[in-house]
Design an enzyme around this catalytic site. Structure first.
Site, PDB file in Angstrom:
ATOM      1  N   CYS A 189       0.854  -1.185   0.000  1.00 10.40           N
ATOM      2  CA  CYS A 189       0.000   0.000   0.000  1.00 10.40           C
ATOM      3  C   CYS A 189       0.894   1.241   0.000  1.00 10.40           C
ATOM      4  O   CYS A 189       2.002   1.220   0.513  1.00 10.40           O
ATOM      5  CB  CYS A 189      -0.926   0.092   1.207  1.00 10.40           C
ATOM      6  SG  CYS A 189      -1.935  -1.354   1.446  1.00 10.40           S
TER       7      CYS A 189
ATOM      8  N   LYS B 299       5.102  -4.370  -6.264  1.00  9.96           N
ATOM      9  CA  LYS B 299       6.552  -4.295  -6.475  1.00  9.96           C
ATOM     10  C   LYS B 299       7.318  -4.234  -5.156  1.00  9.96           C
ATOM     11  O   LYS B 299       8.386  -4.807  -5.025  1.00  9.96           O
ATOM     12  CB  LYS B 299       6.887  -3.070  -7.326  1.00  9.96           C
ATOM     13  CG  LYS B 299       8.361  -2.983  -7.650  1.00  9.96           C
ATOM     14  CD  LYS B 299       8.615  -2.598  -9.063  1.00  9.96           C
ATOM     15  CE  LYS B 299      10.051  -2.784  -9.465  1.00  9.96           C
ATOM     16  NZ  LYS B 299      10.338  -4.177  -9.848  1.00  9.96           N
TER      17      LYS B 299
HETATM   18  C1  G6P Z   1       8.527  -8.288  -4.878  1.00 10.73           C
HETATM   19  C2  G6P Z   1       8.771  -7.903  -6.321  1.00 10.73           C
HETATM   20  C3  G6P Z   1       9.997  -8.604  -6.861  1.00 10.73           C
HETATM   21  C4  G6P Z   1      11.197  -8.335  -5.963  1.00 10.73           C
HETATM   22  C5  G6P Z   1      10.912  -8.678  -4.505  1.00 10.73           C
HETATM   23  C6  G6P Z   1      12.009  -8.153  -3.599  1.00 10.73           C
HETATM   24  O1  G6P Z   1       8.162  -9.614  -4.804  1.00 10.73           O
HETATM   25  O2  G6P Z   1       7.657  -8.225  -7.098  1.00 10.73           O
HETATM   26  O3  G6P Z   1      10.260  -8.154  -8.169  1.00 10.73           O
HETATM   27  O4  G6P Z   1      12.271  -9.090  -6.398  1.00 10.73           O
HETATM   28  O5  G6P Z   1       9.702  -8.051  -4.091  1.00 10.73           O
HETATM   29  O6  G6P Z   1      12.017  -6.766  -3.672  1.00 10.73           O
HETATM   30  P1  G6P Z   1      13.283  -5.872  -3.433  1.00 10.73           P
HETATM   31  O7  G6P Z   1      12.812  -4.478  -3.665  1.00 10.73           O
HETATM   32  O8  G6P Z   1      13.697  -6.118  -2.008  1.00 10.73           O
HETATM   33  O9  G6P Z   1      14.336  -6.289  -4.394  1.00 10.73           O
END
Ligand code: G6P
Length: 578
Positions: free
Chosen positions: A2, A573
């Site tokens: 959020c 994300k």
């Molecule tokens: C979410 C996103 C991924 C990402 C993961 C870790 O699952 O969809 O694309 O790899 O979080 O996020 P970060 O920002 O810590 O790399």
């Protein structure tokens, strides 16, 4: 997850908040809403789905005090009643919330006089606040002591009070250059709107007036906070394609080049002032970043440094024995993933040497670790990480070379790698063929196994196809039982020393009726195989080369199935709740 954005200004705060929410949409897009003050009454507008629906609904509206929210559902289905903001039963206070109130059920049962209008934990919080004594700040502080879990909250009252506060979830506040104040979940929202900002720490609160921000601790005492300078954010993307994901994949070569140049020109490794000898490296991350960490560990081991990799959500509650002589690297594109941040806090508290590898200037992880290895991938918008992953792998490789004392010696070779970097697409016929299979497996050994893991994650997250990756040597220990004529096994093969071993595994799959798709830079001919030929490159950097066509496979499959690859269902994300 959020995102929250709240604003008080003489300008049209509705527009400022909606623009802010659009920048926060990567944090969730199940629903969105705003509350604003009009003639001492709080009015609320909510919509299910993306911010564009809210934007249509608020078109032409003007208000000075506005709080807004974009939701990733945690408690309660994706329905308008569960969208934020949430009003207290008296309609005197409205709240937007990022985080989870873990004890909301117990609190809810105590609030027997309240007629709840939603299924959310956040509505419990706003009513709890409303029932406390004092002004809005005091009510909020008192209520915050009763809640367990995480929150970044913005509140407005029908009297025009505007208060924010946080625990665990991120929150930033700033004076806007054109007058007014803003509070938001991500500093990026303040880009081009403010030159300085304040980061709220856990259990800190702020009262915002048009020209003044006052900060308070959990005892309600006024505190002084220093502001930080906004760092410049890169342009979102230099390449414009139909989807962010496509633009971002196509940017890989440019961002690898920028990353390499910056590492050579800015003495980033030297400036870390690390101890001469690092005896052990532990990498901690989630999702795609975990996969780049797996490759990083392989690189460090080749530099004769023992290395281990941990999934952050496991590490934080596990019984890991911390080692004072080790370096702890937290890999994260956003730098705000809740589990990764929790692990960094644990390690920092125990006085471990910590290093953040992030793609976001000013992010929370950088603030915790202080020492930072940046990736220069630029802003990544698509939920599925692509260019940031490649940059993470590249930086970990460069760092391993630096620790081995070879970084500067290999300058020419590294520049050559980037200059010759070739994109391999996957043709549509092959994508169509892949989509005819009911079961899809990705296999590989060593570095190729990590590519298999990442390729499988990409495919499942944006196509919803049930696929998984397995180390090819492990097939015989169970997974082979699933192989039949409905199975496609996508085998990645880029490492000479394990090539023959992998081919033997593929024979075993064929013998059971499974179809093979070989993704390789080697000339391995078998008329029964579907093939995806990779260009040759430096063996250790082949994971950056081989992931590209597999990212395209996921992207094209998603589009062919009629989905939006940038915004897969149920995901966000930045995962800012555990
Ligand atoms: C979410 C996103 C991924 C990402 C993961 C870790 O699952 O969809 O694309 O790899 O979080 O996020 P970060 O920002 O810590 O790399």
């Amino acid at each position: 997850m959020c995102g929250i954005c709240a604003c008080l200004s003489k300008q049209n705060s509705v527009q400022l908040v909606v623009d802010g929410l659009k920048k926060l949409e990567y944090r969730g897009y199940d629903s969105a809403g705003i509350s604003y003050l009009e003639n001492n009454e709080i009015r609320t507008i909510k919509t299910v789905g993306e911010i564009c629906h809210l934007e249509e609904k608020v078109n032409g509206l003007f208000a000075n005090l506005v709080i807004g929210h974009t939701r990733w559902a945690t408690h309660g289905a994706v329905e308008e009643k569960n969208a934020h903001p949430h009003l207290s039963m008296s309609n005197k206070i409205s709240l937007v919330h990022n985080g989870i109130i873990e004890n909301y059920k117990a609190l809810k049962s105590e609030l027997s006089t309240i007629n709840f209008r939603s299924d959310t934990d956040s509505e419990v919080f706003v009513n709890l606040i409303d029932l406390e004594e004092g002004d809005l700040l005091q009510k909020f502080i008192h209520a915050s002591k009763k809640v367990q879990g995480s929150f970044a909250v913005a509140l407005i009252s029908d009297k025009g009070d505007f208060v924010v506060g946080k625990r665990e979830s991120p929150l930033y506040v700033a004076h806007l250059s054109d007058g007014g104040v803003m509070a938001t979940s991500d500093v990026y929202v303040l880009n081009n709107l403010a030159t300085n900002f304040f980061t709220l720490k856990d259990d800190e609160f702020a009262v915002l007036k048009e020209n003044e921000i006052s900060f308070y601790n959990k005892n309600g005492e006024k505190i002084h906070k220093k502001c930080e300078k906004m760092q410049k954010f890169d342009k979102i993307s230099a390449i414009f394609e139909k989807t962010h994901m496509k633009s971002e994949i196509l940017e890989t070569k440019n961002v690898l080049k920028t990353t390499l140049e910056n590492y050579f020109n800015q003495n980033i490794f030297e400036n870390l002032n690390l101890p001469k000898k690092i005896k052990e490296i532990n990498l901690i991350a989630c999702g795609t970043a975990y996969h780049s960490a797996l490759l990083g560990a392989e690189y460090f081991k080749r530099a004769s440094i023992p290395a281990h990799v941990y999934v952050a959500s496991e590490f934080r509650y596990g019984n890991e024995i911390l080692n004072k002589n080790a370096l702890y690297i937290f890999v994260s594109q956003s730098g705000e993933t809740a589990d990764t941040i929790a692990c960094a806090k644990i390690c920092k508290e125990k006085k471990m040497k910590c290093l953040a590898l992030t793609n976001t200037p000013n992010c929370f992880l950088n603030q915790i670790c202080k020492k930072v290895l940046p990736t220069f991938a630029g802003r990544e918008i698509a939920v599925a990480s692509t260019k940031a992953y490649s940059c993470q792998v590249f930086v970990l490789f460069l760092f391993s070379l630096y620790l081995k004392g070879e970084f500067y010696q290999l300058k020419n070779l590294l520049e050559e790698f980037v200059a010759d970097f070739k994109f391999t697409d996957i043709n549509d016929k092959l994508v169509d063929e892949v989509l005819t299979y009911k079961k899809i497996f990705f296999v590989g050994r060593e570095e190729d196994y990590v590519t298999a893991l990442e390729a499988s994650l990409k495919l499942k997250e944006i196509t919803y196809i049930n696929c998984f990756a397995i180390a090819s040597g492990e097939l015989k220990h169970g997974t082979l039982a699933l192989i039949d004529k409905n199975s496609l096994v996508i085998a990645i093969c880029t490492q000479e020393k394990i090539k023959d071993k992998l081919i033997s595994n593929l024979e075993e799959i064929e013998a059971r009726g499974g179809k093979i798709m070989l993704v390789s830079n080697f000339d391995i001919r078998d008329e029964n195989y579907l093939t995806l030929k990779l260009p040759n490159s430096f063996p250790l950097l082949m994971p950056i080369v081989s992931i590209i066509p597999l990212q395209f496979l996921a992207l094209k499959s998603s589009e062919k199935l009629g989905y939006n690859p940038d915004k897969p269902r149920n995901l966000a994300k930045s995962v800012t709740v555990e």
